[in-house]
Design a protein around this motif. Structure first.
Motif, PDB file in Angstrom:
ATOM      1  N   ASP A  39       0.842  -1.207   0.000  1.00 22.21           N
ATOM      2  CA  ASP A  39       0.000   0.000   0.000  1.00 22.21           C
ATOM      3  C   ASP A  39       0.874   1.254   0.000  1.00 22.21           C
ATOM      4  N   ARG A  40       1.923   1.206   0.841  1.00 22.49           N
ATOM      5  CA  ARG A  40       2.818   2.376   0.916  1.00 22.49           C
ATOM      6  C   ARG A  40       3.494   2.621  -0.429  1.00 22.49           C
ATOM      7  N   ILE A  41       3.944   1.515  -1.049  1.00 17.63           N
ATOM      8  CA  ILE A  41       4.619   1.656  -2.353  1.00 17.63           C
ATOM      9  C   ILE A  41       3.650   2.225  -3.385  1.00 17.63           C
ATOM     10  N   LYS A  42       2.404   1.721  -3.345  1.00 15.23           N
ATOM     11  CA  LYS A  42       1.400   2.209  -4.314  1.00 15.23           C
ATOM     12  C   LYS A  42       1.128   3.692  -4.089  1.00 15.23           C
ATOM     13  N   SER A  43       0.997   4.083  -2.807  1.00 16.29           N
ATOM     14  CA  SER A  43       0.717   5.495  -2.510  1.00 16.29           C
ATOM     15  C   SER A  43       1.879   6.373  -3.000  1.00 16.29           C
ATOM     16  N   ALA A  44       3.097   5.917  -2.684  1.00 11.98           N
ATOM     17  CA  ALA A  44       4.271   6.701  -3.091  1.00 11.98           C
ATOM     18  C   ALA A  44       4.340   6.824  -4.614  1.00 11.98           C
ATOM     19  N   SER A  45       4.026   5.719  -5.304  1.00 12.94           N
ATOM     20  CA  SER A  45       4.057   5.744  -6.769  1.00 12.94           C
ATOM     21  C   SER A  45       2.998   6.704  -7.298  1.00 12.94           C
ATOM     22  N   ALA A  46       1.810   6.651  -6.688  1.00 15.78           N
ATOM     23  CA  ALA A  46       0.724   7.532  -7.142  1.00 15.78           C
ATOM     24  C   ALA A  46       1.112   8.998  -6.961  1.00 15.78           C
ATOM     25  N   VAL A  47       1.715   9.292  -5.789  1.00 13.96           N
ATOM     26  CA  VAL A  47       2.136  10.677  -5.519  1.00 13.96           C
ATOM     27  C   VAL A  47       3.201  11.109  -6.529  1.00 13.96           C
ATOM     28  N   ALA A  48       4.151  10.204  -6.790  1.00 16.30           N
ATOM     29  CA  ALA A  48       5.224  10.535  -7.732  1.00 16.30           C
ATOM     30  C   ALA A  48       4.660  10.806  -9.123  1.00 16.30           C
ATOM     31  N   ILE A  49       3.723   9.949  -9.548  1.00 18.98           N
ATOM     32  CA  ILE A  49       3.113  10.127 -10.879  1.00 18.98           C
ATOM     33  C   ILE A  49       2.350  11.450 -10.927  1.00 18.98           C
ATOM     34  N   LEU A  50       1.626  11.738  -9.824  1.00 19.92           N
ATOM     35  CA  LEU A  50       0.862  12.992  -9.761  1.00 19.92           C
ATOM     36  C   LEU A  50       1.795  14.201  -9.871  1.00 19.92           C
ATOM     37  N   LEU A  51       2.911  14.144  -9.119  1.00 19.61           N
ATOM     38  CA  LEU A  51       3.865  15.261  -9.148  1.00 19.61           C
ATOM     39  C   LEU A  51       4.461  15.458 -10.541  1.00 19.61           C
ATOM     40  N   ILE A  52       4.787  14.320 -11.169  1.00 11.48           N
ATOM     41  CA  ILE A  52       5.351  14.407 -12.529  1.00 11.48           C
ATOM     42  C   ILE A  52       4.323  15.032 -13.470  1.00 11.48           C
ATOM     43  N   GLY A  53       3.066  14.592 -13.304  1.00  8.05           N
ATOM     44  CA  GLY A  53       1.990  15.141 -14.140  1.00  8.05           C
ATOM     45  C   GLY A  53       1.839  16.639 -13.947  1.00  8.05           C
ATOM     46  N   ILE A  54       1.867  17.052 -12.669  1.00  6.81           N
ATOM     47  CA  ILE A  54       1.740  18.488 -12.367  1.00  6.81           C
ATOM     48  C   ILE A  54       2.909  19.262 -12.987  1.00  6.81           C
ATOM     49  N   ALA A  55       4.106  18.686 -12.860  1.00  3.38           N
ATOM     50  CA  ALA A  55       5.298  19.367 -13.406  1.00  3.38           C
ATOM     51  C   ALA A  55       5.182  19.527 -14.916  1.00  3.38           C
ATOM     52  N   ILE A  56       4.727  18.466 -15.574  1.00  2.00           N
ATOM     53  CA  ILE A  56       4.595  18.530 -17.046  1.00  2.00           C
ATOM     54  C   ILE A  56       3.535  19.568 -17.428  1.00  2.00           C
ATOM     55  N   ALA A  57       2.406  19.521 -16.692  1.00  3.97           N
ATOM     56  CA  ALA A  57       1.325  20.473 -17.000  1.00  3.97           C
ATOM     57  C   ALA A  57       1.793  21.912 -16.786  1.00  3.97           C
ATOM     58  N   ALA A  58       2.499  22.129 -15.669  1.00  2.92           N
ATOM     59  CA  ALA A  58       2.988  23.482 -15.366  1.00  2.92           C
ATOM     60  C   ALA A  58       3.953  23.959 -16.445  1.00  2.92           C
ATOM     61  N   ASN A  59       4.795  23.047 -16.878  1.00  3.91           N
ATOM     62  CA  ASN A  59       5.757  23.381 -17.919  1.00  3.91           C
ATOM     63  C   ASN A  59       5.054  23.798 -19.213  1.00  3.91           C
ATOM     64  N   LEU A  60       3.982  23.046 -19.516  1.00  6.55           N
ATOM     65  CA  LEU A  60       3.239  23.359 -20.746  1.00  6.55           C
ATOM     66  C   LEU A  60       2.512  24.686 -20.637  1.00  6.55           C
ATOM     67  N   VAL A  61       1.949  24.932 -19.442  1.00  5.88           N
ATOM     68  CA  VAL A  61       1.169  26.160 -19.248  1.00  5.88           C
ATOM     69  C   VAL A  61       2.085  27.388 -19.254  1.00  5.88           C
ATOM     70  N   LEU A  62       3.234  27.265 -18.571  1.00  5.63           N
ATOM     71  CA  LEU A  62       4.118  28.426 -18.415  1.00  5.63           C
ATOM     72  C   LEU A  62       4.995  28.695 -19.643  1.00  5.63           C
ATOM     73  N   GLN A  63       5.038  27.750 -20.543  1.00  8.31           N
ATOM     74  CA  GLN A  63       5.898  27.920 -21.721  1.00  8.31           C
ATOM     75  C   GLN A  63       5.374  29.090 -22.573  1.00  8.31           C
ATOM     76  N   PRO A  64       6.222  30.104 -22.920  1.00 12.41           N
ATOM     77  CA  PRO A  64       5.737  31.236 -23.722  1.00 12.41           C
ATOM     78  C   PRO A  64       5.350  30.781 -25.126  1.00 12.41           C
ATOM     79  N   ARG A  65       4.218  31.295 -25.560  1.00  5.38           N
ATOM     80  CA  ARG A  65       3.744  30.898 -26.894  1.00  5.38           C
ATOM     81  C   ARG A  65       4.070  32.000 -27.900  1.00  5.38           C
TER      82      ARG A  65
END
Lengths: 180, 178
Positions: free
Chosen positions: A37-63
């Motif tokens: 359960d702990r491993i699954k939670s940690a993996s989920a958090v890591a995936i979520l953080l990566i997703g947020i980072a990618i989304a933030a990168n896309l949003v903040l990128q100057p167009r």
């Protein structure tokens, strides 16, 4: 089925499993479940953080904003474009003039070199014909071909000493023919 | 075999489930694995899968069928792992130890030589053939129950059983005459 010899053999050979270890299976399984359960939670958090980072990168990128295309002709813009193209053409013309000026014009000594070079090339070509004729001349059946090559050398390169050599060879071949 | 689903209804705590069925699961896994010492790992995997599937269990025959299905699946997984895992060598050593232990016993007792021969013959069967032999002869299940448990047709189970018997007859023919 009880008289089946195979069954009797198998039942005879069926040994008991080794005794279970002293550790409690229930607690082992529960610990393993918690760890998973702990491993699954940690993996989920890591995936979520990566997703947020990618989304933030896309949003903040100057167009890069593209200028809207206009189908209406704009005289001022056209004039400016023509002026720009003219200026560019003038620059190219200027560069071409400069290149023409600095181009090397052959000096008299260079012209003599060219003459010598041409003479050398003529000698080499005549030599090639004479060489071919010389290889054919010893074979009686090939003599007409040899004579033709000598004549070609005389026609094409009359001013070379190879032409006089070719004349001598033709005469020699003809005298040999007459002697025979 | 499709993923198993825990029977629901009458409740039974996980502790009770382990207390009731651990020995039976161990015995079945031991037989399915060809009497090899990998039974501790498989037993833990079986109860872990059961624990994960549902926190409530039903204390009747259906529950045992469900646990048998999990055990068969886990044994298949274990045997696949044995083929490809880096510690396949370890499994070989364990097996060798088991065989040598049995071999040392059969120097003193002729009955153990027979046991060794039977174990070797059964171990040479394909896992699916071994399953039907174990279920039919040692768990004493009928073909219909086996077909339900294995998710195969009755004729398919009969074919497997016939094939497994034929494969055992060769190496065990001498013992069967005696």
């Amino acid at each position: 089925m009880t008289n089946d010899p195979l069954k009797q053999l198998l039942r005879h050979a069926d040994t008991a499993p080794p005794l279970a270890g002293e550790s409690n299976l229930v607690s082992q399984v529960k610990r393993r479940a918690k760890r998973n359960d702990r491993i699954k939670s940690a993996s989920a958090v890591a995936i979520l953080l990566i997703g947020i980072a990618i989304a933030a990168n896309l949003v903040l990128q100057p167009r890069v904003k593209k200028a809207p295309l206009s189908l209406e002709p704009n005289p001022a813009a056209l004039k400016a474009e023509i002026a720009r193209l003219n200026a560019e053409a003038n620059r190219h013309a200027e560069i071409a003039d400069r290149l023409m000026q600095i181009e090397v014009i052959p000096t008299p000594s260079d012209a003599a070199d060219v003459q010598r070079d041409l003479q050398r090339q003529r000698d080499e070509a005549a030599l090639s014909l004479i060489y071919q004729a010389e290889t054919l001349a010893p074979v009686p059946a090939q003599r007409p071909a040899a004579v033709a090559l000598y004549k070609k050398a005389i026609d094409l390169f009359p001013q070379t000493h190879w032409a006089s050599l070719a004349k001598q060879r033709i005469e020699a071949l003809q005298s040999t023919q007459e002697n025979l | 075999m499709p993923a198993t689903k825990a029977p629901e209804a009458q409740t039974l705590s996980f502790d009770q489930l382990v207390a009731i069925y651990e020995e039976r699961v161990r015995r079945l896994a031991y037989r399915l694995l060809g009497w090899r010492d990998e039974v501790d790992d498989v037993t833990q995997d079986v109860f872990f899968a059961a624990f994960r599937a549902t926190p409530r269990f039903r204390g009747d025959a259906q529950l045992w069928t469900w646990l048998m299905r999990i055990t068969i699946n886990q044994c298949r997984t274990q045997q696949r792992k044995r083929l490809v895992r880096w510690n396949g060598l370890k499994a070989l050593i364990v097996r060798q130890r088991h065989l040598s232990a049995t071999a040392s016993l059969d120097q003193t007792d002729a009955r153990d030589e027979m046991t060794l021969q039977v174990h070797n013959a059964v171990n040479k069967l394909r896992p699916k053939d071994r399953e039907v032999i174990v279920l039919y002869y040692l768990e004493e299940m009928d073909v219909k129950s086996m077909s339900e448990l294995l998710g195969a047709s009755i004729s398919n189970v009969n074919v497997r059983l016939h094939r497994a018997r034929e494969r055992l007859r060769g190496p065990l023919s001498d013992l069967m005459k005696d």
